[in-house]
Write an enzyme that holds these catalytic residues in place. Sequence first.
Site, PDB file in Angstrom:
ATOM      1  N   ASP A   1      -0.902 -15.835  -1.741  1.00 36.11           N
ATOM      2  CA  ASP A   1      -0.122 -15.048  -2.658  1.00 36.11           C
ATOM      3  C   ASP A   1       1.000 -15.770  -3.181  1.00 36.11           C
ATOM      4  O   ASP A   1       1.933 -15.274  -4.011  1.00 36.11           O
ATOM      5  CB  ASP A   1       0.191 -13.680  -1.862  1.00 36.11           C
ATOM      6  CG  ASP A   1      -1.189 -12.811  -1.498  1.00 36.11           C
ATOM      7  OD1 ASP A   1      -2.102 -13.203  -2.249  1.00 36.11           O
ATOM      8  OD2 ASP A   1      -0.784 -11.807  -1.206  1.00 36.11           O
TER       9      ASP A   1
ATOM     10  N   GLU B   1      -6.771   2.148  -1.324  1.00 36.20           N
ATOM     11  CA  GLU B   1      -7.613   2.169  -0.146  1.00 36.20           C
ATOM     12  C   GLU B   1      -6.826   2.953   0.971  1.00 36.20           C
ATOM     13  O   GLU B   1      -7.538   3.524   1.667  1.00 36.20           O
ATOM     14  CB  GLU B   1      -7.854   0.499   0.227  1.00 36.20           C
ATOM     15  CG  GLU B   1      -8.821  -0.025  -0.775  1.00 36.20           C
ATOM     16  CD  GLU B   1      -9.403  -1.250  -0.056  1.00 36.20           C
ATOM     17  OE1 GLU B   1      -8.518  -2.263   0.498  1.00 36.20           O
ATOM     18  OE2 GLU B   1     -10.534  -1.551  -0.385  1.00 36.20           O
TER      19      GLU B   1
ATOM     20  N   LYS C   1     -18.898  -3.860   1.124  1.00 38.54           N
ATOM     21  CA  LYS C   1     -17.323  -4.228   1.570  1.00 38.54           C
ATOM     22  C   LYS C   1     -17.402  -4.543   2.691  1.00 38.54           C
ATOM     23  O   LYS C   1     -16.611  -5.716   3.238  1.00 38.54           O
ATOM     24  CB  LYS C   1     -16.516  -2.748   1.642  1.00 38.54           C
ATOM     25  CG  LYS C   1     -15.122  -3.036   1.865  1.00 38.54           C
ATOM     26  CD  LYS C   1     -14.273  -3.328   0.758  1.00 38.54           C
ATOM     27  CE  LYS C   1     -12.896  -3.324   1.262  1.00 38.54           C
ATOM     28  NZ  LYS C   1     -12.035  -4.038   0.113  1.00 38.54           N
TER      29      LYS C   1
ATOM     30  N   GLY D   1      -2.337 -16.985   7.544  1.00 41.42           N
ATOM     31  CA  GLY D   1      -2.953 -15.992   6.785  1.00 41.42           C
ATOM     32  C   GLY D   1      -4.466 -16.586   6.317  1.00 41.42           C
ATOM     33  O   GLY D   1      -4.848 -17.472   6.793  1.00 41.42           O
TER      34      GLY D   1
HETATM   35  P1  FAD Z   1      -1.088 -13.468   4.211  1.00 37.89           P
HETATM   36  O1  FAD Z   1      -2.607 -12.968   4.343  1.00 37.89           O
HETATM   37  O2  FAD Z   1      -0.093 -12.389   3.876  1.00 37.89           O
HETATM   38  O3  FAD Z   1      -0.779 -14.382   5.663  1.00 37.89           O
HETATM   39  C1  FAD Z   1       0.480 -14.727   5.473  1.00 37.89           C
HETATM   40  C2  FAD Z   1       0.747 -15.190   7.004  1.00 37.89           C
HETATM   41  O4  FAD Z   1       1.862 -16.067   6.985  1.00 37.89           O
HETATM   42  C3  FAD Z   1       0.644 -14.442   7.982  1.00 37.89           C
HETATM   43  O5  FAD Z   1      -0.091 -14.945   9.110  1.00 37.89           O
HETATM   44  C4  FAD Z   1       2.090 -14.155   8.230  1.00 37.89           C
HETATM   45  O6  FAD Z   1       2.435 -13.830   9.571  1.00 37.89           O
HETATM   46  C5  FAD Z   1       2.737 -15.487   8.191  1.00 37.89           C
HETATM   47  N1  FAD Z   1       4.253 -15.688   7.760  1.00 37.89           N
HETATM   48  C6  FAD Z   1       5.049 -14.882   7.027  1.00 37.89           C
HETATM   49  N2  FAD Z   1       6.019 -15.370   6.846  1.00 37.89           N
HETATM   50  C7  FAD Z   1       6.218 -16.032   7.776  1.00 37.89           C
HETATM   51  C8  FAD Z   1       7.439 -17.001   8.178  1.00 37.89           C
HETATM   52  N3  FAD Z   1       8.517 -16.780   8.005  1.00 37.89           N
HETATM   53  N4  FAD Z   1       7.310 -17.879   9.248  1.00 37.89           N
HETATM   54  C9  FAD Z   1       6.139 -17.918  10.059  1.00 37.89           C
HETATM   55  N5  FAD Z   1       5.126 -17.309   9.401  1.00 37.89           N
HETATM   56  C10 FAD Z   1       4.999 -16.400   8.364  1.00 37.89           C
HETATM   57  N6  FAD Z   1      -7.575  -8.914  -1.299  1.00 37.89           N
HETATM   58  C11 FAD Z   1      -9.080  -9.009  -1.528  1.00 37.89           C
HETATM   59  O7  FAD Z   1      -9.560 -10.199  -1.938  1.00 37.89           O
HETATM   60  N7  FAD Z   1      -9.895  -8.010  -1.141  1.00 37.89           N
HETATM   61  C12 FAD Z   1      -9.453  -6.994  -0.542  1.00 37.89           C
HETATM   62  O8  FAD Z   1     -10.110  -6.004  -0.654  1.00 37.89           O
HETATM   63  C13 FAD Z   1      -8.041  -6.760  -0.480  1.00 37.89           C
HETATM   64  N8  FAD Z   1      -7.565  -5.568   0.133  1.00 37.89           N
HETATM   65  C14 FAD Z   1      -6.422  -5.556   0.540  1.00 37.89           C
HETATM   66  C15 FAD Z   1      -5.754  -4.529   1.218  1.00 37.89           C
HETATM   67  C16 FAD Z   1      -4.628  -4.381   1.694  1.00 37.89           C
HETATM   68  C17 FAD Z   1      -4.239  -3.084   2.402  1.00 37.89           C
HETATM   69  C18 FAD Z   1      -3.619  -5.405   1.274  1.00 37.89           C
HETATM   70  C19 FAD Z   1      -2.260  -5.230   1.787  1.00 37.89           C
HETATM   71  C20 FAD Z   1      -3.905  -6.491   0.568  1.00 37.89           C
HETATM   72  C21 FAD Z   1      -5.612  -6.667   0.197  1.00 37.89           C
HETATM   73  N9  FAD Z   1      -5.743  -7.874  -0.432  1.00 37.89           N
HETATM   74  C22 FAD Z   1      -7.004  -7.972  -0.535  1.00 37.89           C
HETATM   75  C23 FAD Z   1      -4.936  -8.712  -1.029  1.00 37.89           C
HETATM   76  C24 FAD Z   1      -4.901  -9.927   0.226  1.00 37.89           C
HETATM   77  O9  FAD Z   1      -4.765  -9.125   1.625  1.00 37.89           O
HETATM   78  C25 FAD Z   1      -3.704 -10.991   0.164  1.00 37.89           C
HETATM   79  O10 FAD Z   1      -4.221 -11.565  -1.351  1.00 37.89           O
HETATM   80  C26 FAD Z   1      -4.054 -11.987   1.234  1.00 37.89           C
HETATM   81  O11 FAD Z   1      -3.818 -11.575   2.152  1.00 37.89           O
HETATM   82  C27 FAD Z   1      -3.072 -13.067   0.562  1.00 37.89           C
HETATM   83  O12 FAD Z   1      -3.404 -14.035   1.881  1.00 37.89           O
HETATM   84  P2  FAD Z   1      -2.173 -15.434   2.311  1.00 37.89           P
HETATM   85  O13 FAD Z   1      -2.940 -16.298   2.972  1.00 37.89           O
HETATM   86  O14 FAD Z   1      -1.347 -15.865   1.076  1.00 37.89           O
HETATM   87  O15 FAD Z   1      -1.170 -14.583   3.062  1.00 37.89           O
END
Ligand code: FAD
Length: 404
Positions: A300, A170, A378, A12
């Site tokens: 997250d 959103e 945005k 992610g």
């Molecule tokens: P993620 O982006 O969730 O990525 C996690 C990755 O891990 C994914 O690719 C998943 O496939 C992989 N994964 C998970 N479990 C496993 C496993 N067991 N084995 C292998 N791979 C795995 N934040 C903002 O800053 N601005 C915004 O405008 C905003 N809008 C949003 C709108 C929506 C609809 C949502 C749902 C969230 C929004 N957010 C926004 C929050 C933001 O999307 C998250 O905080 C962000 O995605 C976190 O990033 P991350 O890298 O921790 O996890």
Amino acid sequence: MSRPKIVILGAGYGGIMTAVRLQKQTNANEAEIILVNKHNYHYQTTWLHEPAAGTMHHDRTRIMINDVVDENKVNFVQDTVVEIKREEQKVILENGELDYDYLVIALGFEPETFGIKGLKENAFSIRNIDSVRKIREHIEYQFASYNNDKEKKKERLTLIVGGAGFTGIEFIGELADRVPKLCNEFDIDRSNVRIINVEAMPTLLPGFDPELVEYAKNILERKGVEFKLGTMIKECTEEGVILSKDDQVEEIKSNTVVWTGGVRGNSIVENSGFEAMRGRVKVNKDLRAPGYDNVFVVGDCALIINEENDRPYPPTAQIAIQEAYTCATNLLRLIRGNEELASFKPDIKGTVASLGEGEAIGTVGNKKLYGSTASAMKKIIDNRYLFLLGGPGLVLKKGKLKLF
Ligand code: FAD
């Protein structure tokens, strides 16, 4: 001498950006970098409300990992992480296992249902490409079925969104844009459709500037959204939701309940024995997990306290991306033998929430933005991320180029 092995879990925002930063900054053969992800694509979680409502095709939100990751520098493994064996420095995957010298946990979020009865079983959630494709298809099926039923069922056209935070608002903005098009396509009068947002707090978008919140509420109400604020979802059943407000209980029949009311860190973190609060590890300033000098947590799954108000920063992509930069810097320092690590400090540039096509609210610096200006901002934020990830080519391929 063998090269240090860095394993990054999750592609992610936090994971893929750590990999891309490392691939740019490491010298040849300086480290073995392995990126593990469930799918062979990265998806833009912050766009998922659009394909969920059907206002954007889900393919636009995904980017093939091999398009941004240099396979000469990063070894991509498509697999699902099952468990992290901390003491053995090993990751158990569905189809094998990996050992590591340094680990980056970037496994993202899961919906938090706060123990509300039936929510896990009966509500949809906006989580990944698979989950949003299912929501879109389900809603389309409800509209397609309505005129085919002998007795027209209102619950098919009653759409309930639980939670009026960022994701909920959103999504509801997109849904309000999509509904008239669905009505047109399936010969349904718009007045038969209800879009209801239920929120336990007395306001939508808690924490946002009240003037902007008022603007958002007016826009969405004008698009036909009903708000039930200060209202708890007591239970979600196969038939709909049971709500309570001031000791009054109300049941609303609905075939579509989408829960956006909370997130927690990936449960793999807690199940692997890391001390966590709702799946989020309270990381040290250098983003390492307490007690584990070779384990970083970003995105997250990481919890960072805002010293100004002593509360955790909300989990956002903005913070996940910034953490990836610090995490990559610190990994480089460690593999180069420099023990003095950088401290992470979020630099919150602003927040913009979209309210559907051409409408948004937000703050950038101390400036409030509304309407089409906020909406353009945005898109600029979205395009900036693509630029950081894959340069101008990726912006041209996947960006939102029509600003107004
Ligand atoms: P993620 O982006 O969730 O990525 C996690 C990755 O891990 C994914 O690719 C998943 O496939 C992989 N994964 C998970 N479990 C496993 C496993 N067991 N084995 C292998 N791979 C795995 N934040 C903002 O800053 N601005 C915004 O405008 C905003 N809008 C949003 C709108 C929506 C609809 C949502 C749902 C969230 C929004 N957010 C926004 C929050 C933001 O999307 C998250 O905080 C962000 O995605 C976190 O990033 P991350 O890298 O921790 O996890």
